[in-house]
Design an enzyme around this catalytic site. Structure first.
Site, PDB file in Angstrom:
ATOM      1  CG  LEU A   1     -27.982  26.085  36.181  1.00  0.00           C
ATOM      2  CD1 LEU A   1     -27.110  27.325  36.365  1.00  0.00           C
ATOM      3  CD2 LEU A   1     -29.068  26.038  37.243  1.00  0.00           C
ATOM      4  N   GLY A   2     -29.361  24.535  31.982  1.00  0.00           N
ATOM      5  CA  GLY A   2     -29.885  24.728  30.637  1.00  0.00           C
ATOM      6  C   GLY A   2     -29.131  23.882  29.643  1.00  0.00           C
ATOM      7  CE  LYS A   3     -30.224  18.426  29.757  1.00  0.00           C
ATOM      8  NZ  LYS A   3     -28.845  18.009  30.057  1.00  0.00           N
TER       9      LYS A   3
ATOM     10  CG  PHE B   1     -23.402  26.181  20.227  1.00  0.00           C
ATOM     11  CD1 PHE B   1     -22.960  25.699  19.009  1.00  0.00           C
ATOM     12  CD2 PHE B   1     -24.249  27.271  20.240  1.00  0.00           C
ATOM     13  CE1 PHE B   1     -23.345  26.298  17.827  1.00  0.00           C
ATOM     14  CE2 PHE B   1     -24.639  27.881  19.060  1.00  0.00           C
ATOM     15  CZ  PHE B   1     -24.188  27.393  17.849  1.00  0.00           C
ATOM     16  N   GLY B   2     -23.824  23.130  23.823  1.00  0.00           N
ATOM     17  CA  GLY B   2     -23.377  22.583  25.097  1.00  0.00           C
ATOM     18  C   GLY B   2     -24.406  22.799  26.177  1.00  0.00           C
ATOM     19  CG  ASN B   3     -25.370  20.447  28.322  1.00  0.00           C
ATOM     20  OD1 ASN B   3     -26.281  20.621  27.527  1.00  0.00           O
ATOM     21  ND2 ASN B   3     -24.691  19.312  28.399  1.00  0.00           N
TER      22      ASN B   3
ATOM     23  CG  ASP C   1     -30.485  39.015  20.075  1.00  0.00           C
ATOM     24  OD1 ASP C   1     -31.608  39.276  19.597  1.00  0.00           O
ATOM     25  OD2 ASP C   1     -30.066  37.853  20.221  1.00  0.00           O
TER      26      ASP C   1
END
EC number: 2.7.11.1
Length: 344
Positions: free
Chosen positions: A83-85, A88-90, A200
């Site tokens: 779903l995303g990269k 720090f990881g995926n 944020d």
């Protein structure tokens, strides 16, 4: 054979429960927009959780399996598409095998977290987000870890990032923007009631659920501050309030400034103080150099102007954001408020 999870103490600071949340940024990853296959998978799985033979699925009142009381390993999940990269990881679409419940599994590499020195942010994200339950806040169901990775079991937001939706549409209309403002106000009333400041709020940290409802995500910059007063710099430049860029003590009213900036960006297509240089952006924020194009409706201008006040105590309270005439006239919120609201 998969490594055995949950046999090593929490690697950052004081020890934390190895798995389970009943004991108690860096922008990490982005989620993609929903695909038809993902929608079909959700309709088959999340609406009708089923158990493995001989295994009873325990659900809470919302129909979500009770993941908080279980210990997990990676073998408990079927892993789907990414779903995303991020650095720090995926994040992966995943299905818990026993319940068939669809989740987003955030897989973070300890080596990268240590290299960037953001252990405290990750810990803060876990400790805060795990204890927040609101229809407009992305759920963190549980977490677990092995020698190399930390896994966060997150609610899946099928329609992806608000940021990408805004990029695609360029601007939002009054109805969509007002709806988002009502959802944000209600969710932040809940957070502030629990002494949690997000700090944020911006399009990249807001996701969209199956019906298009807003989901606040990424609590890496947030803080649980019983005093509600902080003095550290954080957040994104275009969204920073005057008290933070000036190094003054700040409190939960930073979130009021952020949603004012967001409202402007959704209607105009860019943040109100965006400039060619950081110094110019700082200057415009400090002076609250706020200019509206003719396309911004008068009601929205009134709301934004009441949120973007240099003095935090002058900013419009969240309950009055929800009750603002422009919001009331245009909002079409999908989910009901978490609790009745009253205007002070």
């Amino acid at each position: 054979m998969a490594q055995k999870e949950n046999t090593y103490p929490w690697p950052y600071g004081r020890q934390t429960a190895q798995s389970g949340l009943n004991i108690l940024p860096q922008r990490v990853l982005r989620k993609e927009a929903v695909t038809p296959s993902a929608l079909v998978l959700m309709s088959r799985s999340n609406t009708q959780p089923t158990a493995a033979p001989g295994q009873k699925v325990v659900e809470n009142s919302s129909g979500t399996p009770n993941f908080s009381t279980r210990s997990f390993t990676i073998d408990d999940f079927e892993i789907g598409r990414p779903l995303g990269k991020g650095k720090f990881g995926n994040v992966y679409l995943a299905r818990e095998k026993k319940s068939h419940f669809i989740v987003a599994l955030k897989v973070l590499f300890k080596s990268q977290i240590e290299k960037e020195g953001v252990e405290h942010q990750l810990r803060r994200e876990i400790e805060i987000q795990a204890h927040l339950q609101h229809p407009n806040i992305l759920r963190l169901y549980n977490y677990f870890y092995d020698r190399r990775r930390i896994y966060l079991i997150l609610e899946y937001a099928p329609r992806g990032e608000l940021y990408k939706e805004l990029q695609k549409c360029r601007t939002f209309d009054e109805q969509r923007t007002a709806t988002i403002m009502e959802e944000l106000a209600d969710a932040l009333i809940y957070c502030h009631g629990k002494k949690v400041i997000h700090r944020d709020i911006k399009p990249e940290n807001l996701l969209l659920g199956l019906q298009g409802e807003l989901k606040i995500a990424d609590f890496g910059w947030s803080v649980h501050a019983p005093s509600l007063r902080r003095k550290t710099m954080c957040g994104t430049l275009d969204y920073l309030p005057p008290e933070m860029i000036e190094g003054r003590t700040h409190n939960e009213k930073v979130d009021l400034w952020c949603i004012g900036v967001l409202c402007y960006e959704l209607l105009v297509g860019n943040p109100p103080f965006e400039s060619a240089s950081h110094n110019e952006t700082y200057r415009r924020i400090g002076k609250v150099d706020l200019k509206f194009p003719p396309s911004v409706p008068a009601g929205a201008q009134d709301l934004i102007s009441k949120l973007l006040k240099h003095n935090p105590s002058d900013r419009l309270p969240l309950a009055q954001v929800s009750a603002h005439p422009w919001v009331r006239a245009h909002s079409r919120r999908v989910l009901p408020p978490s609790a009745p609201q009253s205007v002070p």
